[in-house]
Design a protein around this motif. Sequence first.
Motif, PDB file in Angstrom:
ATOM      1  N   PRO A  97    -100.536-123.732 -20.545  1.00  7.11           N
ATOM      2  CA  PRO A  97     -99.901-122.425 -20.324  1.00  7.11           C
ATOM      3  C   PRO A  97     -98.389-122.547 -20.396  1.00  7.11           C
ATOM      4  CG  PRO A  97    -100.697-123.355 -18.257  1.00  7.11           C
ATOM      5  CD  PRO A  97    -101.205-124.243 -19.354  1.00  7.11           C
ATOM      6  N   PRO A  98     -97.703-121.607 -21.026  1.00 11.30           N
ATOM      7  CA  PRO A  98     -96.244-121.677 -21.104  1.00 11.30           C
ATOM      8  C   PRO A  98     -95.612-121.547 -19.732  1.00 11.30           C
ATOM      9  CG  PRO A  98     -97.040-119.518 -21.836  1.00 11.30           C
ATOM     10  CD  PRO A  98     -98.248-120.395 -21.637  1.00 11.30           C
ATOM     11  N   GLN A  99     -94.514-122.291 -19.551  1.00  6.52           N
ATOM     12  CA  GLN A  99     -93.810-122.231 -18.282  1.00  6.52           C
ATOM     13  C   GLN A  99     -93.069-120.909 -18.160  1.00  6.52           C
ATOM     14  OE1 GLN A  99     -93.938-124.350 -15.799  1.00  6.52           O
ATOM     15  NE2 GLN A  99     -95.264-125.792 -16.873  1.00  6.52           N
ATOM     16  N   PRO A 100     -93.224-120.206 -17.053  1.00 11.05           N
ATOM     17  CA  PRO A 100     -92.510-118.924 -16.912  1.00 11.05           C
ATOM     18  C   PRO A 100     -91.010-119.146 -16.845  1.00 11.05           C
ATOM     19  CG  PRO A 100     -93.525-119.578 -14.833  1.00 11.05           C
ATOM     20  CD  PRO A 100     -94.016-120.553 -15.872  1.00 11.05           C
ATOM     21  N   ALA A 101     -90.271-118.242 -17.470  1.00 11.01           N
ATOM     22  CA  ALA A 101     -88.818-118.347 -17.450  1.00 11.01           C
ATOM     23  C   ALA A 101     -88.307-118.094 -16.036  1.00 11.01           C
ATOM     24  CB  ALA A 101     -88.210-117.340 -18.427  1.00 11.01           C
ATOM     25  N   LEU A 102     -87.357-118.928 -15.615  1.00 10.23           N
ATOM     26  CA  LEU A 102     -86.810-118.773 -14.274  1.00 10.23           C
ATOM     27  C   LEU A 102     -85.933-117.528 -14.215  1.00 10.23           C
ATOM     28  CD1 LEU A 102     -85.841-122.461 -13.410  1.00 10.23           C
ATOM     29  CD2 LEU A 102     -87.921-121.215 -12.833  1.00 10.23           C
ATOM     30  N   GLU A 103     -85.935-116.904 -13.058  1.00  9.60           N
ATOM     31  CA  GLU A 103     -85.151-115.693 -12.881  1.00  9.60           C
ATOM     32  C   GLU A 103     -83.660-116.016 -12.913  1.00  9.60           C
ATOM     33  OE1 GLU A 103     -86.290-113.818  -9.302  1.00  9.60           O
ATOM     34  OE2 GLU A 103     -88.382-113.479  -9.903  1.00  9.60           O
ATOM     35  N   PRO A 104     -82.874-115.173 -13.568  1.00  5.27           N
ATOM     36  CA  PRO A 104     -81.429-115.416 -13.593  1.00  5.27           C
ATOM     37  C   PRO A 104     -80.814-115.199 -12.218  1.00  5.27           C
ATOM     38  CG  PRO A 104     -81.958-113.316 -14.627  1.00  5.27           C
ATOM     39  CD  PRO A 104     -83.265-113.999 -14.354  1.00  5.27           C
ATOM     40  N   CYS A 105     -79.742-115.912 -11.957  1.00  5.77           N
ATOM     41  CA  CYS A 105     -79.003-115.780 -10.702  1.00  5.77           C
ATOM     42  C   CYS A 105     -77.682-115.060 -10.983  1.00  5.77           C
ATOM     43  CB  CYS A 105     -78.723-117.151 -10.097  1.00  5.77           C
ATOM     44  SG  CYS A 105     -80.206-118.073  -9.637  1.00  5.77           S
ATOM     45  N   VAL A 106     -77.348-114.130 -10.130  1.00  3.84           N
ATOM     46  CA  VAL A 106     -76.097-113.376 -10.270  1.00  3.84           C
ATOM     47  C   VAL A 106     -75.051-114.034  -9.380  1.00  3.84           C
ATOM     48  CG1 VAL A 106     -74.982-111.136 -10.065  1.00  3.84           C
ATOM     49  CG2 VAL A 106     -77.398-111.270 -10.746  1.00  3.84           C
ATOM     50  N   LEU A 107     -74.151-114.784 -10.002  1.00  6.01           N
ATOM     51  CA  LEU A 107     -73.117-115.491  -9.261  1.00  6.01           C
ATOM     52  C   LEU A 107     -71.922-114.575  -9.008  1.00  6.01           C
ATOM     53  CD1 LEU A 107     -73.141-118.880 -11.216  1.00  6.01           C
ATOM     54  CD2 LEU A 107     -74.199-118.404  -9.006  1.00  6.01           C
ATOM     55  N   PRO A 108     -71.215-114.798  -7.907  1.00  2.00           N
ATOM     56  CA  PRO A 108     -70.003-114.002  -7.662  1.00  2.00           C
ATOM     57  C   PRO A 108     -68.913-114.375  -8.660  1.00  2.00           C
ATOM     58  CG  PRO A 108     -70.239-115.727  -6.009  1.00  2.00           C
ATOM     59  CD  PRO A 108     -71.498-115.744  -6.808  1.00  2.00           C
ATOM     60  N   THR A 109     -68.351-113.396  -9.320  1.00  2.00           N
ATOM     61  CA  THR A 109     -67.295-113.624 -10.307  1.00  2.00           C
ATOM     62  C   THR A 109     -66.091-112.757  -9.971  1.00  2.00           C
ATOM     63  OG1 THR A 109     -68.218-111.926 -11.771  1.00  2.00           O
ATOM     64  CG2 THR A 109     -68.959-114.192 -12.117  1.00  2.00           C
ATOM     65  N   THR A 110     -65.023-112.969 -10.687  1.00  2.00           N
ATOM     66  CA  THR A 110     -63.807-112.186 -10.506  1.00  2.00           C
ATOM     67  C   THR A 110     -63.316-111.729 -11.867  1.00  2.00           C
ATOM     68  OG1 THR A 110     -61.547-112.230  -9.644  1.00  2.00           O
ATOM     69  CG2 THR A 110     -62.393-114.272 -10.587  1.00  2.00           C
ATOM     70  N   PRO A 111     -62.760-110.536 -11.977  1.00  2.00           N
ATOM     71  CA  PRO A 111     -62.288-110.050 -13.287  1.00  2.00           C
ATOM     72  C   PRO A 111     -61.248-110.957 -13.923  1.00  2.00           C
ATOM     73  CG  PRO A 111     -62.353-108.264 -11.676  1.00  2.00           C
ATOM     74  CD  PRO A 111     -62.594-109.527 -10.915  1.00  2.00           C
TER      75      PRO A 111
END
Length: 262
Positions: A60-74
């Motif tokens: 079975p194909p490995q499920p794609a990991l969920e993306p993480c929303v990192l804190p960024t600055t403009p």
Amino acid sequence: MSRMLEALKALQDRKKGRAETEIPPQLPIQPAAGLTTLADAPPSPNLLQDIPSEPARLAPPQPALEPCVLPTTPELSERYHLLAERISEQVAANYCSVLLFVAPNRAADTCFSITRLAEAFTLQSAGNVLLVDGDLRRGRLSQAVCPSRPGLIEAMSATVRWPDVIHPTNVERMDFVPRGKSPIPTFERSEFGWDALRSQYRVVLIGLAEADCPETTWLAARCDGVYFVVSRPHTRRRSAGTTITALRACGASVLGCIVVND
């Protein structure tokens, strides 16, 4: 006499008509060079026997990991661009260096961001950057962006593979490995597979780790280099010297000291 001639003529005409209606015997057909006749061909296999009773089962194909929303600055501060540039020059001999950032206390958290430093690396030149939460006791960054996920602790204890703990992020060309969800084990491994990451990333940044934790010392000895992050108003010279001595005593390569909130 005339009757005899007519009879002979009729007999000759009858023989001539019979010869025209007879089919001439057919000659045997010789096969062309290099070809096989149907009689000489091997018997065709039973195709039904070649079909397996059950279709082949694929992994079975490995499920794609969920993306993480990192804190960024403009807009990143110039000091992060400058710091990323100096570190890159210092480790230029290695395409991918695994670097650990250690602080003697949590005072540096308010004026130093490992996430922004990693973002500065992505803007500096081509190549992917891997950010790893090195706060093995609390995992504050992981709790904020990727809670209850396996991560560095599981990779250190060899219970998961690196591809199973690397998450994509909202920052282009930056991936993230959380702290992990398991308790901190007793480490006995001499290394834990940095080579699996070197072909994919230009640099691996781990931090911030607390200097007085035994797992930090163990991790520091297995990284390519360590940077000591201190906050001048909150870190005494003697405390900083003791930490650096302990890091070097365990075999860590201390590459420099980063002074923040100066």
